[in-house]
Design a protein around this motif. Sequence first.
Motif, PDB file in Angstrom:
ATOM      1  N   SER A  30       1.650  -3.294   7.138  1.00 53.79           N
ATOM      2  CA  SER A  30       2.165  -4.780   6.641  1.00 53.79           C
ATOM      3  C   SER A  30       1.027  -5.248   5.922  1.00 53.79           C
ATOM      4  O   SER A  30       1.339  -6.447   5.214  1.00 53.79           O
ATOM      5  CB  SER A  30       2.729  -5.565   7.892  1.00 53.79           C
ATOM      6  OG  SER A  30       1.614  -6.014   8.544  1.00 53.79           O
ATOM      7  N   THR A  35       0.848  -2.796   0.863  1.00 59.12           N
ATOM      8  CA  THR A  35       2.179  -3.422   0.009  1.00 59.12           C
ATOM      9  C   THR A  35       2.092  -4.029  -1.349  1.00 59.12           C
ATOM     10  O   THR A  35       2.942  -4.679  -1.824  1.00 59.12           O
ATOM     11  CB  THR A  35       2.633  -4.597   1.081  1.00 59.12           C
ATOM     12  OG1 THR A  35       1.469  -5.760   1.107  1.00 59.12           O
ATOM     13  CG2 THR A  35       2.768  -3.950   2.603  1.00 59.12           C
ATOM     14  N   LYS A 105       7.875   2.188   9.417  1.00 62.47           N
ATOM     15  CA  LYS A 105       8.066   1.162   8.182  1.00 62.47           C
ATOM     16  C   LYS A 105       9.520   0.834   7.781  1.00 62.47           C
ATOM     17  O   LYS A 105       9.733  -0.210   7.277  1.00 62.47           O
ATOM     18  CB  LYS A 105       7.350   2.273   6.943  1.00 62.47           C
ATOM     19  CG  LYS A 105       7.523   1.544   5.516  1.00 62.47           C
ATOM     20  CD  LYS A 105       6.902   2.432   4.598  1.00 62.47           C
ATOM     21  CE  LYS A 105       6.936   1.767   3.107  1.00 62.47           C
ATOM     22  NZ  LYS A 105       6.017   0.708   3.111  1.00 62.47           N
ATOM     23  N   GLY A 108      10.922  -0.860  11.778  1.00 67.75           N
ATOM     24  CA  GLY A 108      10.114  -1.673  12.582  1.00 67.75           C
ATOM     25  C   GLY A 108       9.444  -1.065  13.878  1.00 67.75           C
ATOM     26  O   GLY A 108      10.092   0.240  14.287  1.00 67.75           O
TER      27      GLY A 108
END
Length: 326
Positions: A30, A35, A105, A108
């Motif tokens: 995350s 990202t 991914k 969760g």
Amino acid sequence: MWKHYDGYGSGIISGIAWGADTVLVGIILSLGKFTANDQVIFLAPFISTFLHDFFSTIWMLIYMALNKQIAPLIKSLNTPSVKYVVIASILGGPVGMTAYLLSVKYLGVSYTAIISALYPAVGAVLAAVFLKERLKGKGYIGLAISILGIAILGIGDKANIVSKVGFLFASLCVIGWGSESVICSYGMKDEEVSPKQALQIRQFVSAVTYGFLIIPVVKGFTLTLDVIQSPIIAIILINALMGTISYVCYYTAIHKLGSVKAMGLNITYVVWAMIFDRFIIGTPIDMKMIICAIMVMVGSFIVATSPKYIPNDYKVYKKELVNNIN
């Protein structure tokens, strides 16, 4: 008898450490470095898995060196048993671990932990098919309970295209990990390869497979070097350490208790992952997740603790029973 208590303790610790590992994986994936754009998001699970197993290899090498186990490790590479450890390494690492991170991914931490906990039941079935260790009646009941828990989990607000992809990866993870445990247990049965030697081989094979095959194919070298030079590497090192602790304890439990019981103890990571996820990341835990987690764990535990087979020769059965008690 002590080796069995030691095996049970190792199995439980492996679950606690893997619960922490799972939450750290969720945090890493995350972070901004993973990202930035669609290409980076695609590469993130492959690179994080590669770095996880690469640094786990380093942690294990340090451990082996401090315990003067390098020479025995090299000697074990010339034994017939090592080929089974290598096969198990590929199924558990490049196949199972990559699928696990991809599932984290898309689904969760908590959902992935619950679904992947089905792997002991699958491993027990594979042991029955390929090692001729037949499940008894309650084993199949346990398997049915686990599958029902997974089915209930897939119904509701998560039932969309993203979660279906996540469920697919989680299923692949289950097959990879279930196969790894059974094959690795077979590879260690002749005592030619110790649990720690098997783990060192496992992590090395996984890291090499990623470094020389998977990362080049997905064109991830540039991002890998970028991640290594960023502050994220500190979290990845801790993540790899947690994974290494879990693997050491898990392989020890496999060696001392057998693959099926070791898997049954290891799945406690479902509960630990949900707890760590709640208090570290703040992810809420709803009643459906709790019920499904209990169903999967209970079902897998029933499979793991059910008699695997009963020899036709009663004398053989009695001898094996005495050996297990001692």
